[in-house]
Design a protein around this motif. Sequence first.
Motif, PDB file in Angstrom:
ATOM      1  N   UNK A 118      34.090  64.782  24.853  1.00 39.84           N
ATOM      2  CA  UNK A 118      33.341  63.896  25.727  1.00 39.84           C
ATOM      3  C   UNK A 118      34.027  62.540  25.803  1.00 39.84           C
ATOM      4  N   UNK A 119      34.168  62.042  26.976  1.00 38.07           N
ATOM      5  CA  UNK A 119      34.866  60.781  27.194  1.00 38.07           C
ATOM      6  C   UNK A 119      36.234  60.988  27.799  1.00 38.07           C
ATOM      7  N   UNK A 120      36.796  62.190  27.673  1.00 38.50           N
ATOM      8  CA  UNK A 120      38.130  62.448  28.213  1.00 38.50           C
ATOM      9  C   UNK A 120      38.116  62.605  29.731  1.00 38.50           C
TER      10      UNK A 120
ATOM     11  N   UNK B 276      40.800  58.724  33.530  1.00 32.69           N
ATOM     12  CA  UNK B 276      41.509  59.591  34.473  1.00 32.69           C
ATOM     13  C   UNK B 276      42.347  58.753  35.431  1.00 32.69           C
ATOM     14  N   UNK B 277      41.804  57.613  35.866  1.00 42.99           N
ATOM     15  CA  UNK B 277      42.563  56.713  36.740  1.00 42.99           C
ATOM     16  C   UNK B 277      43.784  56.157  36.021  1.00 42.99           C
ATOM     17  N   UNK B 278      43.616  55.783  34.740  1.00 41.98           N
ATOM     18  CA  UNK B 278      44.742  55.250  33.971  1.00 41.98           C
ATOM     19  C   UNK B 278      45.818  56.301  33.766  1.00 41.98           C
ATOM     20  N   UNK B 279      45.406  57.554  33.551  1.00 44.10           N
ATOM     21  CA  UNK B 279      46.377  58.623  33.330  1.00 44.10           C
ATOM     22  C   UNK B 279      47.245  58.875  34.559  1.00 44.10           C
ATOM     23  N   UNK B 280      46.752  58.463  35.721  1.00 45.44           N
ATOM     24  CA  UNK B 280      47.530  58.657  36.939  1.00 45.44           C
ATOM     25  C   UNK B 280      48.815  57.825  36.945  1.00 45.44           C
ATOM     26  N   UNK B 281      48.870  56.822  36.077  1.00 44.54           N
ATOM     27  CA  UNK B 281      50.079  56.000  35.982  1.00 44.54           C
ATOM     28  C   UNK B 281      51.183  56.699  35.188  1.00 44.54           C
ATOM     29  N   UNK B 282      50.847  57.775  34.503  1.00 42.57           N
ATOM     30  CA  UNK B 282      51.831  58.479  33.688  1.00 42.57           C
ATOM     31  C   UNK B 282      52.616  59.485  34.518  1.00 42.57           C
ATOM     32  N   UNK B 283      53.901  59.692  34.202  1.00 40.52           N
ATOM     33  CA  UNK B 283      54.625  60.817  34.803  1.00 40.52           C
ATOM     34  C   UNK B 283      53.906  62.116  34.473  1.00 40.52           C
TER      35      UNK B 283
ATOM     36  N   UNK C  74      51.334  66.390  28.357  1.00 44.31           N
ATOM     37  CA  UNK C  74      51.450  66.305  26.899  1.00 44.31           C
ATOM     38  C   UNK C  74      50.247  65.579  26.314  1.00 44.31           C
ATOM     39  N   UNK C  75      49.857  64.476  26.928  1.00 43.78           N
ATOM     40  CA  UNK C  75      48.719  63.702  26.432  1.00 43.78           C
ATOM     41  C   UNK C  75      47.446  64.539  26.421  1.00 43.78           C
ATOM     42  N   UNK C  76      47.197  65.278  27.487  1.00 43.21           N
ATOM     43  CA  UNK C  76      45.979  66.094  27.570  1.00 43.21           C
ATOM     44  C   UNK C  76      46.025  67.230  26.557  1.00 43.21           C
ATOM     45  N   UNK C  77      47.155  67.915  26.470  1.00 47.47           N
ATOM     46  CA  UNK C  77      47.250  69.045  25.543  1.00 47.47           C
ATOM     47  C   UNK C  77      47.166  68.603  24.084  1.00 47.47           C
ATOM     48  N   UNK C  78      47.760  67.460  23.773  1.00 44.23           N
ATOM     49  CA  UNK C  78      47.758  66.992  22.366  1.00 44.23           C
ATOM     50  C   UNK C  78      46.469  66.258  22.013  1.00 44.23           C
ATOM     51  N   UNK C  79      46.065  65.286  22.841  1.00 46.77           N
ATOM     52  CA  UNK C  79      44.951  64.413  22.450  1.00 46.77           C
ATOM     53  C   UNK C  79      43.583  64.922  22.884  1.00 46.77           C
TER      54      UNK C  79
ATOM     55  N   UNK D  51      28.503  62.408  36.521  1.00 45.38           N
ATOM     56  CA  UNK D  51      29.882  62.595  36.965  1.00 45.38           C
ATOM     57  C   UNK D  51      30.804  62.030  35.901  1.00 45.38           C
ATOM     58  N   UNK D  52      31.815  62.794  35.529  1.00 43.28           N
ATOM     59  CA  UNK D  52      32.796  62.314  34.550  1.00 43.28           C
ATOM     60  C   UNK D  52      32.134  61.873  33.239  1.00 43.28           C
ATOM     61  N   UNK D  53      31.090  62.589  32.828  1.00 40.28           N
ATOM     62  CA  UNK D  53      30.330  62.245  31.625  1.00 40.28           C
ATOM     63  C   UNK D  53      29.705  60.858  31.722  1.00 40.28           C
ATOM     64  N   UNK D  54      29.456  60.393  32.932  1.00 42.87           N
ATOM     65  CA  UNK D  54      28.833  59.103  33.173  1.00 42.87           C
ATOM     66  C   UNK D  54      27.631  59.298  34.095  1.00 42.87           C
ATOM     67  N   UNK D  55      26.655  58.381  34.027  1.00 43.05           N
ATOM     68  CA  UNK D  55      25.519  58.491  34.942  1.00 43.05           C
ATOM     69  C   UNK D  55      25.968  58.249  36.384  1.00 43.05           C
ATOM     70  N   UNK D  56      25.330  58.953  37.299  1.00 51.58           N
ATOM     71  CA  UNK D  56      25.678  58.825  38.713  1.00 51.58           C
ATOM     72  C   UNK D  56      24.427  59.064  39.545  1.00 51.58           C
ATOM     73  N   UNK D  57      24.497  58.662  40.804  1.00 48.90           N
ATOM     74  CA  UNK D  57      23.396  58.932  41.736  1.00 48.90           C
ATOM     75  C   UNK D  57      23.970  59.354  43.080  1.00 48.90           C
TER      76      UNK D  57
END
Length: 311
Positions: free
Chosen positions: A116-118, A124-131, A137-142, A257-263
Amino acid sequence: MDDFEQQVAPYRRELLAHCYRLLGSLHDAEDLVQETMLRAWRAIDTYDAERASLRTWLYRIATNACLTALKGRGRRALPSGLVGAETDPLAPIEPSLDVPWLQPFPTDPAVASADRGSLRLALVAAMQYLPARQRAVLVLRDVLDWPAADVAAALDTTPASVNSALQRARARLAEVDLEEEDVNEPTDREVRAVVEDYVRAFEAADVEGLTRLLAERVVLEMPPAPLWFVGKDAYAGFIERVYAMRGPAWRLRITMANDQPAVGAYVRADDGRYHAHSLQVFTVTKAGITHNVTFFDQTLFAYFDLPLDLE
């Protein structure tokens, strides 16, 4: 084929979340899960249960399918990652439909998750900056907690390369502002209370009451328009504009949505019915609502089991 479908069915949902983390797009993630299943079905005769579990084998196929799909693609973004904050609540709202925007992901609050939290939008927006490979690798490892050797086997590389990519990915993420994610989070009950108060205030067109629920430096952004605001005053000014443009008659339906409250937000039209308008995803901290990403994409409603109109 029926036997194959029965075997892989339990993994479809988690593979969808996996592909979404890598792609940032719910629509693309669906396509890649289908591609994964097609590749797996074609290669099922080569699957060796003694070398890897079916789940691990499917994740390998999905990861490589996503990496292939990401070749030559730009990152998916939110408005705050593309342009500076707007200061005029009356600024034109001009959608940029050619931009590959980040999309939200439907999550079930009844399903407890070890990761939860991933799926949080900011991460997810920050991960878009990664190649792409660093992202994988980050998703599979962490997130999935795979050993470096297993990641290396999945990506056809070495454990040393995996560890190096992981260090670079973590360092890059540290440079991206995730301050709101580090704030001590309130309990689920407190979050629910804030969202319910927000719903009541919004449906009552009570801008003052709504503003009391916001953090001082609250961020409001609204893809597909490259537009976002910072601060209570700007937020309130824009909401007043919304009521002036669309009227004060609204209905909101709470979801996740994304483990966050939404409406899901609905506005009353001339036919007397309330029609789907936007999906709003909140970040709630002890300071109040710190972030609202409002997605003006009615095609998303079906993914969240929300109707397109209400009586």
